[in-house]
Design a protein around this motif. Structure first.
Motif: not given
Ligand SMILES: [Zn+2]
Length: 249
Positions: A137-144, A201-211
């Motif tokens: 999840x963290x990798x996907x969020x960072x990349x996006x 959508x959330x990967x881009x708009x939410x914070x890491x902590x929220x995710x």
């Protein structure tokens, strides 16, 4: 006379062997610029610089102009070693993807205040991730997040071809989501579950902590890390070796 030294805060992204005991460090500076510098003696076990130039470390440096094209590290202070990443195969694999993407999205002499804090935050999150699901999840969020910031933000609210609000496919080639009827004409368009679309959508708009607090199930998490990989390789138009390694292990 222009100063021959400068102080910088950096994250070490890549270490390249140079001569017998030296390294070239490729780093992301706090300004968002890529900085490369020679760390003399950094490969000598127990050397002064060895422990202060490890991958993923955040360091304060004094750089001096050398005789060559690259600056030389003359002082280094460890700020955050992100030590919990080391010694854990899955964490190192994930952090290597973050470093790979960070390297590809920063440029020499090009400031961008977004890049250093988000890289630092992603590494800190990888240190405290509980399982592979969170690492994915963290990798996907960072990349996006980084790609969206750098100009490769996917269209995720409507069909990129006809504008229909009902979307159920994703095409990295086309740059975003498609309705089912337009998707028929797009080779490689991938069907998206409703939850995957919401998470994307959330990967881009939410914070890491929220995710991390929301936490997708493992199946969604691994789907997201695969989708982010396809998005990254398509937009950057290159192979991502560390990312491939993480996905294969
Ligand atoms: Zn359409």
């Amino acid at each position: 006379m222009a100063s021959r030294t400068r102080r910088l805060s950096c994250i070490v992204l890549r270490r390249t062997k140079l001569a017998e005991q030296d390294l070239i460090l490729t780093m992301l500076a706090a300004s968002g610029e890529e900085v490369r510098a020679v760390a003399k003696g950094a490969r000598r076990p127990g050397g002064r610089l060895a422990s202060r130039s490890e991958l993923f470390s955040e360091v304060d440096l004094l750089l001096a102009k050398g005789r060559g094209a690259l600056e030389v590290v003359s002082e280094a202070t460890l700020v955050n070693a992100h030590a919990k990443i080391r010694g854990d195969f899955a964490r190192v694999s994930a952090a290597s993807v973050v470093a790979e993407l960070a390297c590809l999205t920063c440029l020499q002499n090009s400031e961008d205040s977004f890049l250093h804090p988000i890289c630092s935050k992603a590494l800190a999150c990888l240190e405290r991730a509980c399982d592979q699901r969170q690492l994915d999840l963290i990798v996907a969020a960072y990349v996006m997040k980084v790609l969206a910031h750098c100009g490769w933000r996917p269209e995720l609210t409507q069909c990129i071809s006809c504008g229909d609000a009902e979307v159920s496919y994703l095409s990295a080639q086309m740059g975003g989501t498609l309705c089912s009827s337009c998707a028929k004409d797009v080779p490689g368009a991938r069907r998206l579950e409703r939850s995957e679309l919401a998470w994307l959508r959330a990967l881009i708009t939410s914070t890491f902590d929220e995710l991390l607090a929301a936490g997708p199930d493992p199946k969604t998490s691994s789907a997201l890390v695969l989708l982010a990989h396809v998005w990254a390789t398509t937009q950057l138009d290159c192979r991502l070796r560390a990312y491939e390694f993480m996905l294969s292990s």
